[in-house]
Design a protein around this motif. Structure first.
Motif, PDB file in Angstrom:
ATOM      1  N   PHE A 163       0.845  -1.193   0.000  1.00 50.14           N
ATOM      2  CA  PHE A 163       0.000   0.000   0.000  1.00 50.14           C
ATOM      3  C   PHE A 163       0.885   1.248   0.000  1.00 50.14           C
ATOM      4  O   PHE A 163       1.751   1.411   0.867  1.00 50.14           O
ATOM      5  N   ALA A 164       0.678   2.133  -0.988  1.00 50.63           N
ATOM      6  CA  ALA A 164       1.521   3.318  -1.122  1.00 50.63           C
ATOM      7  C   ALA A 164       0.785   4.598  -0.759  1.00 50.63           C
ATOM      8  O   ALA A 164       1.344   5.690  -0.878  1.00 50.63           O
ATOM      9  N   GLY A 165      -0.470   4.462  -0.295  1.00 46.56           N
ATOM     10  CA  GLY A 165      -1.234   5.638   0.092  1.00 46.56           C
ATOM     11  C   GLY A 165      -0.887   6.070   1.508  1.00 46.56           C
ATOM     12  O   GLY A 165       0.153   5.709   2.061  1.00 46.56           O
ATOM     13  N   THR A 166      -1.780   6.841   2.117  1.00 41.71           N
ATOM     14  CA  THR A 166      -1.568   7.330   3.482  1.00 41.71           C
ATOM     15  C   THR A 166      -2.617   6.751   4.416  1.00 41.71           C
ATOM     16  O   THR A 166      -3.716   6.389   4.002  1.00 41.71           O
ATOM     17  N   VAL A 167      -2.256   6.652   5.693  1.00 37.89           N
ATOM     18  CA  VAL A 167      -3.198   6.203   6.719  1.00 37.89           C
ATOM     19  C   VAL A 167      -2.847   6.919   8.014  1.00 37.89           C
ATOM     20  O   VAL A 167      -1.674   7.034   8.379  1.00 37.89           O
ATOM     21  N   THR A 194      -8.042   6.240   9.053  1.00 39.85           N
ATOM     22  CA  THR A 194      -8.491   6.861   7.808  1.00 39.85           C
ATOM     23  C   THR A 194      -7.453   6.610   6.722  1.00 39.85           C
ATOM     24  O   THR A 194      -6.311   7.064   6.828  1.00 39.85           O
ATOM     25  N   PHE A 195      -7.862   5.880   5.676  1.00 43.20           N
ATOM     26  CA  PHE A 195      -6.979   5.527   4.565  1.00 43.20           C
ATOM     27  C   PHE A 195      -7.264   6.425   3.361  1.00 43.20           C
ATOM     28  O   PHE A 195      -8.405   6.824   3.124  1.00 43.20           O
ATOM     29  N   THR A 215      -5.146   4.688  -7.126  1.00 42.61           N
ATOM     30  CA  THR A 215      -3.844   4.570  -7.792  1.00 42.61           C
ATOM     31  C   THR A 215      -2.766   4.014  -6.865  1.00 42.61           C
ATOM     32  O   THR A 215      -1.687   3.647  -7.329  1.00 42.61           O
ATOM     33  N   LYS A 216      -3.059   3.991  -5.570  1.00 42.98           N
ATOM     34  CA  LYS A 216      -2.103   3.449  -4.592  1.00 42.98           C
ATOM     35  C   LYS A 216      -2.837   2.449  -3.703  1.00 42.98           C
ATOM     36  O   LYS A 216      -2.878   2.579  -2.489  1.00 42.98           O
TER      37      LYS A 216
END
Length: 523
Positions: A163-167, A232-233, A239-240
């Motif tokens: 996973f390349a997003g934020t959390v 919160t993701f 895209t990530k």
């Protein structure tokens, strides 16, 4: 059939090779003292030998794990003995201070502070580079010097995550125990499509929603884990996105002194058997959820009770929960951080007053109580007399219409009648009773430590039994291994002698054959 020289020589060479092969095989078995040196010697026996060796390797690991467990338990037991001795000393101080003068009690309070500091050092004891009482939070000192507010830590991710997003984590933690929450992605994909499961014990167990534990990630990325916990993701519009088996962890800490968690350390000690070998600081020093004694709160309460005469004249900063002992007057022991002080009566103008706005927390002070009384009841001055009694002076002119009553409302909003007292009639500080109550708490704390010591002894005895069984089983495996692979040297020596005779005979025959020609038959 005509026997040619070539046939005779081939036969001779084959006989020599067979004799040499048998001789070499026996020589190798004698040298290694093993009758199976490679799988091709005996495939069935080789398979059995490998199985037995794997069993012995597993037993060796189990014994090493039991050694680690036993050492850890012994270190824990030693620490608990020291904690018990400190509590006995504190009990002696409390009993010896009943009826003592203020100066003597001041010295006693200083000694109790030394005990508190030493007890904290014990509670933060390390075995090697790991804390004994932090649960599975091995990099966190279990106890702080002062109580802390409930906290939610930042999100930690597994190193293998894709996973390349934020959390981010958020919320106000309402749990009464320190926990490690985990979210594990079970089906890869974007928010709204990927599925997950969650854990409240660091991944030891997972939610079990029927028919399967998998939940679909919300499209907005907000996952609520309960107890006020939210993750919160943001996957940047898919895209990530998540990868299968991505894992996210969050540590949540309840209000209080303890910073570890309630998860015990464990190791495998036999096939299918996992042993929990650690005790957590919560169960030893706070007895969270077990109706036990919070040892640090008890020691601080003793210190404040000893110093109560000194603080009676300077009560503005005195904690309501300790030196004034509101939670223990008349034997009340059900104090919670959700309780609050209840003010009732008539103000200086004769108007009815009822106020429940002052919540009892670890930082609520007598100054807060006195200030609230002055705010609610009009033109009055609230103070603590030298004898420890609550006084409220009516500063208005004319006949006084003032009536003040102070009590405590429980978490369920019902008034605890045993805690009500009227101005000038009930002492906030009952020195004799407060010390007597502290003695009872300290004795309960000693019992709590003894119970944990007993558990250490029980665990060590259990490990001794398991170790004995593993050792006996290992000896049986050694016997089976010896039977499967060890060579009989006496038998091999006899075979060696026979092989040597056969080999020498083969050499002699070969020598004669090498000299035989047609001329020998013509002579």
């Amino acid at each position: 059939m005509r026997i040619t020289d070539s046939m005779r020589y081939n036969t001779m060479v084959n006989n020599l090779n067979n004799s040499l092969s048998g001789y070499s095989e026996i020589s190798e078995q004698i040298a290694t003292q093993k009758k199976v040196n490679r799988a091709s010697d005996d495939p069935v026996a080789a398979t059995r030998i490998l199985d037995i060796q794997r069993g012995k390797a597993a037993n060796e690991q189990y014994k090493q794990n039991m050694g680690i467990s036993t050492s850890w338990i012994s270190a824990t037991e030693t620490t608990l003995y020291s904690a018990y001795d400190m509590l006995k000393t504190a009990t002696g101080i409390a009993m010896g201070s009943m009826g003592a003068d203020a100066v003597t009690r001041e010295y006693a309070a200083a000694n109790v502070q030394d005990i508190i500091d030493s007890m904290r050092s014990l509670a933060n004891t390390k075995w090697g580079d790991r804390y004994l009482f932090s649960g599975t939070r091995q990099d966190t000192a279990p106890f702080t010097e002062a109580p802390t507010a409930a906290t939610i830590g930042p999100v930690q991710t597994a190193g293998s995550n894709t996973f390349a997003g934020t959390v981010v984590s958020s919320g106000a933690y309402t749990g009464d125990a320190n926990k490690t929450y985990a979210v594990k992605i079970t089906t890869a994909g974007a928010l709204g499509a990927a599925t997950f499961k969650y854990s409240t014990d660091g991944g030891r167990t997972w939610n079990t929603n029927a028919p399967a534990p998998d939940l679909t990630t919300p499209a907005d990325g907000i996952i609520s884990l309960g107890d006020g916990m939210t993750l919160t993701f943001d996957d940047a519009l898919g895209t990530k996105s998540f990868g299968e088996n991505d894992v996210f962890y969050v540590n949540a800490t309840a209000a209080g002194y303890y910073q570890g968690n309630d998860e015990r350390l464990s190791l495998a000690i036999n096939r299918g058997t996992v042993d929990e070998y650690s005790l957590t600081g919560a169960e030893v020093f706070t007895a969270a959820g077990a109706g036990g004694v919070d040892i640090f709160r008890t020691l601080y309460a003793l210190k404040d009770a000893l110093a109560s005469d000194a603080v009676a004249n300077t009560a503005g900063g005195t904690p309501v929960t300790a030196a004034t002992l509101l939670k223990d007057i008349d034997g009340y022991t059900g104090y919670l951080n959700t309780d609050h002080l209840h003010l009732e009566g008539t103000d200086t103008d004769g108007n009815f007053v009822s106020d429940d706005s002052l919540t009892i927390t670890d930082t609520t002070t007598m100054g807060d109580l006195l200030g609230r009384i002055e705010s609610v009841f009009g033109d009055v001055t609230a103070s603590i007399a030298s004898d420890g009694k609550l006084n409220v002076a009516d500063n208005s002119s004319g006949a006084s219409l003032l009536a003040v009553q102070v009590g405590v409302r429980n978490a369920n909003a019902s008034l605890d009648a045993t805690l009500q007292f009227n101005v000038g009639q009930t002492s906030l500080v009952d020195q004799q009773k407060s010390l007597s109550d502290r003695v009872a708490d300290l004795q309960a704390a000693q019992k709590q430590i003894l119970l944990n010591q007993a558990e250490c002894g029980t665990r060590k005895a259990h490990l001794d039994v398991v170790k004995s069984n593993i050792t006996a089983f290992d000896e049986s495996l050694s016997s089976l291994l010896s039977e499967a692979q060890d060579a009989n040297i006496t038998e091999l020596a006899m075979k060696m002698s026979l092989k040597e005779i056969a080999l020498n005979t083969s050499y002699a025959i070969a020598a004669k054959l090498s000299n035989t020609s047609i001329l020998n038959f013509l002579q």
